[in-house]
Each structure stands twice: as structure tokens, then as C-alpha cells.
Design a protein around this motif. Structure first.
Motif, PDB file in Angstrom:
ATOM      1  N   GLU A 232       3.729   1.783 -11.517  1.00 17.02           N
ATOM      2  CA  GLU A 232       3.745   1.502 -12.959  1.00 17.02           C
ATOM      3  C   GLU A 232       4.830   0.503 -13.332  1.00 17.02           C
ATOM      4  O   GLU A 232       4.651  -0.332 -14.219  1.00 17.02           O
ATOM      5  CB  GLU A 232       3.948   2.799 -13.727  1.00 17.02           C
ATOM      6  CG  GLU A 232       2.742   3.740 -13.667  1.00 17.02           C
ATOM      7  CD  GLU A 232       3.077   5.136 -14.165  1.00 17.02           C
ATOM      8  OE1 GLU A 232       4.237   5.351 -14.584  1.00 17.02           O
ATOM      9  OE2 GLU A 232       2.182   5.999 -14.119  1.00 17.02           O
ATOM     10  N   THR A 233       5.966   0.573 -12.645  1.00 20.14           N
ATOM     11  CA  THR A 233       7.106  -0.284 -13.001  1.00 20.14           C
ATOM     12  C   THR A 233       7.205  -1.535 -12.141  1.00 20.14           C
ATOM     13  O   THR A 233       8.037  -2.411 -12.409  1.00 20.14           O
ATOM     14  CB  THR A 233       8.416   0.510 -12.864  1.00 20.14           C
ATOM     15  OG1 THR A 233       8.569   0.936 -11.492  1.00 20.14           O
ATOM     16  CG2 THR A 233       8.419   1.718 -13.782  1.00 20.14           C
ATOM     17  N   GLY A 234       6.369  -1.606 -11.099  1.00 20.37           N
ATOM     18  CA  GLY A 234       6.418  -2.763 -10.212  1.00 20.37           C
ATOM     19  C   GLY A 234       7.639  -2.792  -9.335  1.00 20.37           C
ATOM     20  O   GLY A 234       8.029  -3.856  -8.836  1.00 20.37           O
ATOM     21  N   ARG A 235       8.278  -1.649  -9.118  1.00 22.67           N
ATOM     22  CA  ARG A 235       9.488  -1.575  -8.298  1.00 22.67           C
ATOM     23  C   ARG A 235       9.143  -1.087  -6.894  1.00 22.67           C
ATOM     24  O   ARG A 235       8.153  -0.375  -6.701  1.00 22.67           O
ATOM     25  CB  ARG A 235      10.501  -0.626  -8.938  1.00 22.67           C
ATOM     26  CG  ARG A 235      10.984  -1.082 -10.313  1.00 22.67           C
ATOM     27  CD  ARG A 235      11.609   0.085 -11.055  1.00 22.67           C
ATOM     28  NE  ARG A 235      12.765   0.629 -10.336  1.00 22.67           N
ATOM     29  CZ  ARG A 235      13.301   1.825 -10.579  1.00 22.67           C
ATOM     30  NH1 ARG A 235      12.764   2.619 -11.513  1.00 22.67           N
ATOM     31  NH2 ARG A 235      14.355   2.224  -9.898  1.00 22.67           N
ATOM     32  N   PRO A 236       9.967  -1.416  -5.905  1.00 26.14           N
ATOM     33  CA  PRO A 236       9.744  -0.901  -4.558  1.00 26.14           C
ATOM     34  C   PRO A 236       9.857   0.625  -4.525  1.00 26.14           C
ATOM     35  O   PRO A 236      10.661   1.220  -5.267  1.00 26.14           O
ATOM     36  CB  PRO A 236      10.850  -1.548  -3.725  1.00 26.14           C
ATOM     37  CG  PRO A 236      11.252  -2.751  -4.513  1.00 26.14           C
ATOM     38  CD  PRO A 236      11.078  -2.373  -5.946  1.00 26.14           C
TER      39      PRO A 236
ATOM     40  N   ILE B   3       6.893   9.717  -7.473  1.00 25.23           N
ATOM     41  CA  ILE B   3       7.692   8.525  -7.192  1.00 25.23           C
ATOM     42  C   ILE B   3       6.779   7.325  -6.937  1.00 25.23           C
ATOM     43  O   ILE B   3       7.033   6.208  -7.438  1.00 25.23           O
ATOM     44  CB  ILE B   3       8.609   8.788  -5.987  1.00 25.23           C
ATOM     45  CG1 ILE B   3       9.706   9.785  -6.372  1.00 25.23           C
ATOM     46  CG2 ILE B   3       9.215   7.487  -5.458  1.00 25.23           C
ATOM     47  CD1 ILE B   3      10.529  10.268  -5.194  1.00 25.23           C
ATOM     48  N   ALA B   4       5.690   7.531  -6.188  1.00 26.23           N
ATOM     49  CA  ALA B   4       4.750   6.437  -5.899  1.00 26.23           C
ATOM     50  C   ALA B   4       4.103   5.931  -7.184  1.00 26.23           C
ATOM     51  O   ALA B   4       3.952   4.719  -7.384  1.00 26.23           O
ATOM     52  CB  ALA B   4       3.687   6.912  -4.913  1.00 26.23           C
TER      53      ALA B   4
ATOM     54  N   ARG C 182      15.445   6.241  -4.332  1.00 26.99           N
ATOM     55  CA  ARG C 182      16.904   6.308  -4.407  1.00 26.99           C
ATOM     56  C   ARG C 182      17.346   6.861  -5.772  1.00 26.99           C
ATOM     57  O   ARG C 182      18.271   7.671  -5.862  1.00 26.99           O
ATOM     58  CB  ARG C 182      17.504   4.920  -4.187  1.00 26.99           C
ATOM     59  CG  ARG C 182      19.047   4.897  -4.212  1.00 26.99           C
ATOM     60  CD  ARG C 182      19.596   3.492  -4.079  1.00 26.99           C
ATOM     61  NE  ARG C 182      19.244   2.893  -2.802  1.00 26.99           N
ATOM     62  CZ  ARG C 182      18.363   1.906  -2.664  1.00 26.99           C
ATOM     63  NH1 ARG C 182      17.731   1.430  -3.728  1.00 26.99           N
ATOM     64  NH2 ARG C 182      18.103   1.410  -1.481  1.00 26.99           N
ATOM     65  N   GLN C 183      16.640   6.442  -6.816  1.00 24.18           N
ATOM     66  CA  GLN C 183      16.998   6.886  -8.169  1.00 24.18           C
ATOM     67  C   GLN C 183      16.604   8.343  -8.399  1.00 24.18           C
ATOM     68  O   GLN C 183      17.350   9.103  -9.039  1.00 24.18           O
ATOM     69  CB  GLN C 183      16.311   5.982  -9.194  1.00 24.18           C
ATOM     70  CG  GLN C 183      16.613   6.352 -10.642  1.00 24.18           C
ATOM     71  CD  GLN C 183      15.850   5.457 -11.615  1.00 24.18           C
ATOM     72  OE1 GLN C 183      15.163   4.531 -11.211  1.00 24.18           O
ATOM     73  NE2 GLN C 183      15.992   5.748 -12.897  1.00 24.18           N
ATOM     74  N   ARG C 184      15.443   8.752  -7.895  1.00 27.51           N
ATOM     75  CA  ARG C 184      14.929  10.098  -8.184  1.00 27.51           C
ATOM     76  C   ARG C 184      15.419  11.159  -7.208  1.00 27.51           C
ATOM     77  O   ARG C 184      15.304  12.367  -7.494  1.00 27.51           O
ATOM     78  CB  ARG C 184      13.386  10.081  -8.173  1.00 27.51           C
ATOM     79  CG  ARG C 184      12.774   9.179  -9.237  1.00 27.51           C
ATOM     80  CD  ARG C 184      13.189   9.613 -10.622  1.00 27.51           C
ATOM     81  NE  ARG C 184      12.686   8.724 -11.676  1.00 27.51           N
ATOM     82  CZ  ARG C 184      13.073   8.761 -12.938  1.00 27.51           C
ATOM     83  NH1 ARG C 184      14.009   9.625 -13.304  1.00 27.51           N
ATOM     84  NH2 ARG C 184      12.562   7.932 -13.823  1.00 27.51           N
TER      85      ARG C 184
ATOM     86  N   GLY D 256       0.795  -1.225   0.000  1.00 24.64           N
ATOM     87  CA  GLY D 256       0.000   0.000   0.000  1.00 24.64           C
ATOM     88  C   GLY D 256       0.821   1.266   0.000  1.00 24.64           C
ATOM     89  O   GLY D 256       0.264   2.364   0.106  1.00 24.64           O
ATOM     90  N   GLN D 257       2.149   1.163  -0.100  1.00 26.79           N
ATOM     91  CA  GLN D 257       3.058   2.322  -0.129  1.00 26.79           C
ATOM     92  C   GLN D 257       2.804   3.251   1.068  1.00 26.79           C
ATOM     93  O   GLN D 257       2.828   4.476   0.952  1.00 26.79           O
ATOM     94  CB  GLN D 257       2.902   3.092  -1.432  1.00 26.79           C
ATOM     95  CG  GLN D 257       3.275   2.297  -2.683  1.00 26.79           C
ATOM     96  CD  GLN D 257       3.196   3.130  -3.943  1.00 26.79           C
ATOM     97  OE1 GLN D 257       2.331   4.004  -4.091  1.00 26.79           O
ATOM     98  NE2 GLN D 257       4.111   2.879  -4.883  1.00 26.79           N
ATOM     99  N   THR D 258       2.575   2.646   2.224  1.00 31.37           N
ATOM    100  CA  THR D 258       2.217   3.444   3.395  1.00 31.37           C
ATOM    101  C   THR D 258       3.349   4.310   3.918  1.00 31.37           C
ATOM    102  O   THR D 258       3.123   5.188   4.760  1.00 31.37           O
ATOM    103  CB  THR D 258       1.726   2.519   4.524  1.00 31.37           C
ATOM    104  OG1 THR D 258       2.756   1.580   4.855  1.00 31.37           O
ATOM    105  CG2 THR D 258       0.472   1.773   4.108  1.00 31.37           C
TER     106      THR D 258
END
Length: 507
Positions: A416-420, A410-411, A426-428, A382-384
Motif C-alpha cells: 500500500e505504501t510502496g515501501r520495501p 506487514i506485506a 523493521r518498523q513493526r 513479489g515479496q517472496t
């Protein structure tokens, strides 16, 4: 040749083993849902007259002490009342009562003891103040039981709140995962709301402690009665000072049904949560076999049907409040049948249903085990932790609204990419370093929320003692009140005994 009845096999526990469920519904729930209505209830005439006669005993003791009633007549009258009480009012169970139970009971005493004895019973009193007193006495047991069961539920919530203080789960808003909290934090939150509702119930029941005796029909009496004496003998806290108020008001019914309705809202909302969290789709909670039911047709089912009973019984108070208000609001402010009888009729089912709902919810929660791994995974999926990431950016100097926008993007990319979420962060956000984008796991985030009453251990260390202290205070007050009631009953028995033994010595 028919099989003798004695050869029928005894009931075996395996008879209820559904294959899916290994235990039957627990005994306490069975008592509420199935068994209670199969058992005969207390004889209503005897139950009513038991309370009336208790008031009569106190009233007669006071009349003798005030010199209003002759001791010899009061002694004989008390003997007649005691005989009826020992016989559980058997002679009056089927007696006609065209003008109510009290007058049938008084007529019996007059007929059996003579008008010079039975006729003194109602001196300085009316059915109006008598009924107002009896209602208060009758309310004591179910009202006290509701508070006691709420206290047990509160203690269960606090105990499990401590036990599961580190079991991370999502908090939900709009049925969507919001921020990470813990299951223990949720339970303590429910306990805090319950303590508040119990305080409201306590306040709503304060009128139970006020003695209306002495108000007469509506204007008091010219006889020198002593309401403070009957107050003490019946365990009230104080006499009512105004006779109109004493017989006109049954606001205690409105306050108790209102407070029970508010309590019911809390119970329903928690039941909805548990119902959803224990579903197969959610899988956050596992309920014990003895608080769920199987299907008569579908062998795989584990139905949390007790929660539906919680929801149904918790809402009885709302209908009762509406009915009581409707009955009272058309009456003038004086004694009225619509107020003292019709409106009051709804309070008994209200208190019983509310108590049932509290007990059933406690039974469900006692058997509820959180699936810690599934709860944590739901918080991750749920990206809490997104809000906490935004707050880290605020700590790094970014305005909150800008941080909100950045983290929202970022969320979206993570989904969309299925990444954590942490990987995308970290990338952005490389320029902010690990202090911003590392360690974005729900457990760590929940543990840092020590402000604003959050799930962090520091905040929980404040919330738990606070709720516990409020529950303890209400428990102690209730215990003191029960001791007063019991002490008054013993004092009244002693006073009646003194009068009866004096009569026996002088007879």
C-alpha cells in the motif's frame, strides 16, 4: 531474352536475416519440423522383411542345431534369404500380399527353392509368435533413441542446474511469486522428475526383452525347439514361459504409450514455464535466435514456436494410449488382430513424437539465458521473502499462525505504501531486533533454505548427485543392452556364415 537458370543467385545466409533475428532455426530443429517429411522414408516392405528375415535366420540356425531341419536344406534356404537381403527384398516390393507380407515372402522362397527347402522355414512357428517377436525387434531403435535423448536432456538440465545454482528467482504458485529459489534449483527439479519418468519408461519397455518365439499360434509346439537359442541369437534377455501370454499380450504398447504420456506432461509443463518466462512481460529468460522464429508481418516478434511444437508432440502419446486401449479391451486374451496390429499401430508415432518433444525442449534450454537481475527483481517485487520472515518469528518464539498473520499485515502495508518489506518489518517488529527483520533479500533467503530439498547449497549438494546417479545408472543399463543386441547380431551372422560355408565346402 530470358535469363538462364544458371544465373539465379545462390542462397545467401542474409536471405533469412529478419533484421530482428540474426540466425536461422538450428539444424536439429529444422530436421524435426521441416526437413524430415520432405525426405523419402525407408521402404516399408523392405524394412518389415528385414526384421522378419533376421528372425528367420535365428530360427533356421536353431532348427539345424536341434536336428529339426536338414543342414543341406537349411543351407539353401539361408542362401535364398541372404540373396533377398542383399537385394533389399526388391522382388517382393510390389508383389501381391493378400494374406500378409510374411506369407508372400515365404511363398517366394518356396517357389524359387522348392517346397522341400522353402517349406521348412515355418517349422515349429506361427505368424503369431513371429509377429510378436518382430514388434519387439522393431521397437528397439525408437525406444532406445527416446531414452538416449531423455538422457541428453537430463544432462543438460543438471549442467545448467550447477551453472545457475546462485541465480535467484521466484518460485511460482497459482501464477504468483511464492518464495525465492534459484533457476538452477528449478532445473534440477525438472531433471529429478525426468529421471523418474525415464525409470518408468525403462520398466515399461521390459517386455521388449522377452522372446515370444516358440509359442506358435497359441499353444506352443511338439517339435523340440530351443527358445533359449533364438533368445541368444536375437539379443533378447529371456524367453517367455507361457505360450498364451506370448501371443496374447502386447501390453508393452500400453505401458510405453502410458509412460510416454506421463513424460509428455512434464515436457508440456516445463514448456509452459519457459514460454511465460521468456515473454516480454516477464523477461526472466532470453532465448537464442536459433530457437525462435520471426513473424512474416510483425518485424519486432521473437516467437518461441518450438515450445508449441513441444506441447503438441508431447501429447501424441495420450491419444495413442486411448486408441490402443480401445482396440485391445474388446479382444479376448489370445492372439488377435485388434491387439497385435491395430493397437500396435499407434506406438511408432508415439515414440517419434515423444522423442521430438524431448529434443526440441533440450534445444530451447541450451539457448536459454536467465536475466539474473530481472529474476532477482521479480523475487523482490513479489515479496517472496515473507515466508522466511514468518519463520524467523517462529525461531524467536512466536507461533507460526500468529507469525503468518503479522507478516501478512506487514506485506499489505508494504504494498500500500510502496515501501520495501524489510523497512516495514523493521518498523513493526522493533522488539525482535535485526536478527528477524534485517537481511531480507531473496539471495540470502534462498541460500538458507537447506532443508526439505530447498534451493540452499547444502540441499543442492544432495539433489545433484542423486539425480546424476540415477541418470548414470539408466545410461549404463542402456549401453549394456545395446552391447547385447550388437553381440547377438554378430553371433547370428557367424552362425549363419558357418552353415553357409559348410554348404559351400560340401556342395
Amino acid at each position: 531474352m530470358s535469363t538462364p537458370a544458371t544465373s539465379i543467385p545462390a542462397f545467401s545466409p542474409k536471405s533469412w536475416d529478419s533484421g530482428r533475428l540474426k540466425r536461422p532455426v538450428c539444424a536439429a530443429a529444422q530436421e524435426i519440423l521441416f526437413d524430415r517429411h520432405l525426405r523419402p522414408s525407408a521402404e516399408p516392405v523392405a524394412a518389415e522383411l528385414q526384421l522378419i528375415s533376421q528372425v528367420d535366420r535365428a530360427h533356421l540356425v536353431m532348427l539345424v542345431e536341434q536336428g529339426i531341419a536338414a543342414p543341406e536344406a537349411a543351407q539353401r534356404l539361408l542362401e535364398g534369404i541372404e540373396r533377398l537381403r542383399r537385394a533389399h527384398f526388391g522382388p517382393l516390393i510390389d508383389a501381391p500380399a493378400p494374406r500378409g507380407r510374411y506369407l508372400a515372402y515365404e511363398s517366394y522362397l518356396i517357389d524359387s527353392l522348392g517346397p522341400d527347402v522353402g517349406g521348412i522355414l515355418h517349422s515349429g512357428r506361427s505368424r503369431n509368435d513371429l509377429n510378436a517377436a518382430v514388434i519387439r525387434l522393431r521397437l528397439r531403435e525408437p525406444y532406445d533413441r527416446l531414452l538416449a535423448e531423455c538422457d541428453l536432456l537430463g544432462r543438460r538440465l543438471l549442467s545448467d542446474g550447477r551453472r545457475y545454482a546462485s541465480v535467484t528467482m521466484p518460485a511460482y504458485t497459482h501464477h504468483q511469486p511464492a518464495v525465492p529459489i534459484t533457476y538452477g534449483h528449478y532445473l534440477v527439479g525438472v531433471a529429478a522428475a525426468l529421471a523418474r519418468d525415464m525409470a518408468d519408461l525403462w520398466h515399461a519397455g521390459e517386455e521388449i526383452e522377452q522372446n515370444p518365439l516358440g509359442a506358435g499360434a497359441v499353444g506352443g509346439t511338439s517339435l523340440p525347439i530351443d527358445p533359449r537359442r533364438t533368445t541368444r541369437l536375437l539379443g533378447f534377455a529371456e524367453p517367455l514361459a507361457n505360450s498364451v501370454h506370448a501371443v496374447a499380450s502386447r501390453d508393452v504398447v500400453l505401458r510405453l504409450t502410458s509412460a510416454a504420456a506421463v513424460l509428455g506432461v512434464l515436457l508440456c509443463r516445463v514448456a509452459h514455464d519457459v514460454q511465460h518466462w521468456s515473454s516480454v512481460e516477464s523477461g526472466l529468460l532470453h532465448l537464442a535466435d536459433d530457437v525462435v522464429g520471426s513473424s512474416s508481418m510483425m518485424p519486432q516478434k521473437r516467437n518461441p514456436f518450438l515450445l508449441e511444437h513441444v506441447q503438441g508432440r508431447a501429447t501424441v502419446a495420450l491419444g495413442a494410449f486411448t486408441a490402443a486401449v480401445s482396440a485391445m479391451c474388446t479382444s479376448r486374451f489370445t492372439n488377435a488382430i485388434a491387439v497385435g496390429t491395430e493397437a500396435v499401430a499407434h506406438i511408432w508415432s508415439t515414440l517419434e513424437a515423444a522423442t521430438d518433444a524431448v529434443v526440441l525442449l533440450r534445444l530451447v534450454l541450451e539457448g536459454a539465458e536467465p536475466d539474473a537481475a530481472r529474476m532477482r527483481q521479480s523475487a523482490v517485487e513479489g515479496q517472496t521473502v515473507a515466508t522466511h520472515l514468518a519463520e524467523r518469528l517462529v525461531s524467536a518464539g512466536m507461533p507460526f499462525r500468529s507469525a503468518h498473520h503479522r507478516v501478512g499485515a506487514i506485506a499489505a502495508e508494504a504494498l500500500e505504501t510502496g515501501r520495501p518489506l524489510e523497512d516495514v518489518a523493521r518498523q513493526r517488529l522493533p522488539q525482535y531486533g535485526p536478527a528477524v527483520w534485517s537481511g531480507l533479500d531473496p539471495d540470502s533467503v534462498a541460500a538458507t533454505a537447506n532443508y526439505g530439498g530447498g534451493p540452499g547449497p547444502g540441499a543442492l549438494d544432495v539433489a545433484l548427485p542423486d539425480v546424476s546417479a540415477r541418470l548414470t545408472d539408466l545410461r549404463r543399463r542402456a549401453a549394456r543392452r545395446r552391447r547385447r543386441w550388437a553381440g547377438a547380431a554378430a553371433e547370428l551372422d557367424a552362425a549363419v556364415h558357418d552353415i553357409l560355408t559348410t554348404h559351400q565346402r560340401t556342395a
